[in-house]
Scaffold this motif. Structure first.
Motif, PDB file in Angstrom:
ATOM      1  N   LEU A 131       0.742  -1.207   0.036  1.00  0.00           N
ATOM      2  CA  LEU A 131      -0.005   0.043   0.026  1.00  0.00           C
ATOM      3  C   LEU A 131       0.687   1.230   0.064  1.00  0.00           C
ATOM      4  CD1 LEU A 131      -2.801  -0.809   2.576  1.00  0.00           C
ATOM      5  CD2 LEU A 131      -2.595  -1.359   0.136  1.00  0.00           C
ATOM      6  N   ASP A 132       0.367   2.305  -0.664  1.00  0.00           N
ATOM      7  CA  ASP A 132       0.992   3.608  -0.600  1.00  0.00           C
ATOM      8  C   ASP A 132       0.377   4.277   0.758  1.00  0.00           C
ATOM      9  OD1 ASP A 132      -1.442   4.967  -1.221  1.00  0.00           O
ATOM     10  OD2 ASP A 132      -0.669   4.806  -3.439  1.00  0.00           O
ATOM     11  N   ASP A 133       0.917   5.478   1.003  1.00  0.00           N
ATOM     12  CA  ASP A 133       0.850   5.954   2.149  1.00  0.00           C
ATOM     13  C   ASP A 133      -0.670   6.431   2.117  1.00  0.00           C
ATOM     14  OD1 ASP A 133       3.260   5.798   3.751  1.00  0.00           O
ATOM     15  OD2 ASP A 133       3.847   7.301   2.425  1.00  0.00           O
ATOM     16  N   ALA A 134      -1.184   7.129   1.012  1.00  0.00           N
ATOM     17  CA  ALA A 134      -2.703   7.419   0.961  1.00  0.00           C
ATOM     18  C   ALA A 134      -3.675   6.352   1.337  1.00  0.00           C
ATOM     19  CB  ALA A 134      -2.798   8.043  -0.422  1.00  0.00           C
ATOM     20  N   GLU A 135      -3.372   4.923   0.585  1.00  0.00           N
ATOM     21  CA  GLU A 135      -4.212   3.952   0.887  1.00  0.00           C
ATOM     22  C   GLU A 135      -3.971   3.511   2.372  1.00  0.00           C
ATOM     23  OE1 GLU A 135      -3.665   1.854  -3.585  1.00  0.00           O
ATOM     24  OE2 GLU A 135      -2.179   1.702  -1.979  1.00  0.00           O
ATOM     25  N   ALA A 136      -2.778   3.480   2.903  1.00  0.00           N
ATOM     26  CA  ALA A 136      -2.471   3.082   4.444  1.00  0.00           C
ATOM     27  C   ALA A 136      -3.359   3.917   5.358  1.00  0.00           C
ATOM     28  CB  ALA A 136      -1.243   3.215   4.999  1.00  0.00           C
TER      29      ALA A 136
END
Length: 335
Positions: free
Chosen positions: A133-138
């Motif tokens: 996951l990227d940070d936005a998804e996390a």
């Protein structure tokens, strides 16, 4: 560093962007450079003083955020510099059953939240971000995803072949749809928008019901599923509970996780006749978060991000969430 706060609880316009020193982590804390944040309906209620008593004065808002560790306190051992981490909604609930004490400190409510460029976390109040996951998804995970997981898996014992009803297209409902689909359950999704229903069907829902046209949607879902669903994820509260109860099978479970739709009290007779379990849920523990993340990593599930806004324009993210046009999660990213 820049940070947002609410000098007063008078609505979105009260949100202020200011500067202050980067916090110094305490002995068992870690300093996280925040990379992304996500909004929940709760954040709108808090901003307009509609969430209840006990909010911290001059609050730093938001419970959900992700980033990377840039400094550790001298006694902190769980994390090292460079680790990608996501904050826990309830820092005091690490595991075990729910208690009043474990619910007492919720980020962005009774204690300061995470809408700042740097945040010092207790080392126990973080989980590792799933690698894919990227940070936005996390950043979408701490509240909505853990809530859906708590409803269906921790409390609900979700299994293949069961039937799940989700209401609307916000974060909790979309995560519930995704988790149920992974488990081999059959999902019925409701929305007042045909366009949103098309997208929910594409995400894995087996049936879509437009509640704007089908007024007695609880009865409709009950008949559609030949006796009712095993699980209802009710995000509406008083305004939707009677229909949710109608949609549930005898012996089913209705998880109440939101108050999006005001309404009057409910008639207890259907609860008794159907022997229903009706439970109120408030997110979940770090233990549940970590178990959920293992499943997310194994299946490489990706959260649905509706739209991202830069940190410098966080107010626009609030307004987009308030509009109700979103499907999935509204995210803020570092700029």
């Amino acid at each position: 560093m820049r940070y947002y706060h609410l000098p007063r609880f008078s609505g979105i316009d009260a949100l202020r962007l200011d500067e202050r020193d980067v916090p110094v982590p305490g002995p068992r804390e870690v300093l996280v450079r925040m990379r992304a944040w996500s909004l929940n309906h709760r954040d709108l209620l808090i901003a307009r003083d509609a969430y209840g008593r006990g909010m911290k004065p001059d609050l730093v808002p938001l419970s959900d955020g992700a980033g990377d560790v840039v400094e550790t306190g001298p006694e902190a051992t769980r994390w090292k510099v460079g680790d990608r981490v996501t904050g826990v909604f309830l820092p005091g609930w690490l595991g075990g059953p729910v208690t009043a004490a474990r619910l007492a400190r919720a980020l962005g409510g009774t204690v300061d939240g995470v809408l700042a460029e740097y945040v010092a976390f207790d080392e126990e109040a973080l989980v590792a971000t799933p690698a894919h996951l990227d940070d936005a998804e996390a950043a979408t995970l701490p509240c909505a995803a853990v809530t859906a997981w708590q409803c269906l898996v921790v409390q609900g014992g979700l299994g293949p072949g069961q039937r799940v009803l989700t209401l609307g297209s916000g974060g909790v409902s979309v995560f519930a749809l995704q988790f149920a689909s992974l488990a081999g359950a059959e999902v019925v999704a409701t929305s007042g928008s045909d366009a949103k229903l098309e997208r929910l069907l594409a995400l894995g829902a087996a049936h879509g019901v437009n509640h704007a046209r089908v007024r007695d949607w609880g009865r409709y879902v009950h008949d559609l599923t030949d006796g009712g669903v095993d699980h209802v994820i009710d995000v509406g509260g008083g305004g939707t509970l009677p229909q949710s109860i109608r949609a549930a099978r005898t012996g089913g479970r209705v998880s109440v996780v939101g108050v999006l739709s005001p309404g009057q009290g409910i008639d207890p007779v259907p609860l008794l006749r159907k022997a229903l379990i009706v439970q109120g849920l408030h997110v979940g523990s770090r233990e549940a978060f970590e178990a959920m993340n293992r499943a997310i990593g194994l299946h490489r599930l990706r959260p649905l991000v509706d739209r991202s806004f830069p940190f410098s324009d966080a107010v626009a993210a609030y307004r987009h969430l308030e509009s109700g046009l979103h499907l999935g999660k509204v995210v803020i990213v570092a700029d």
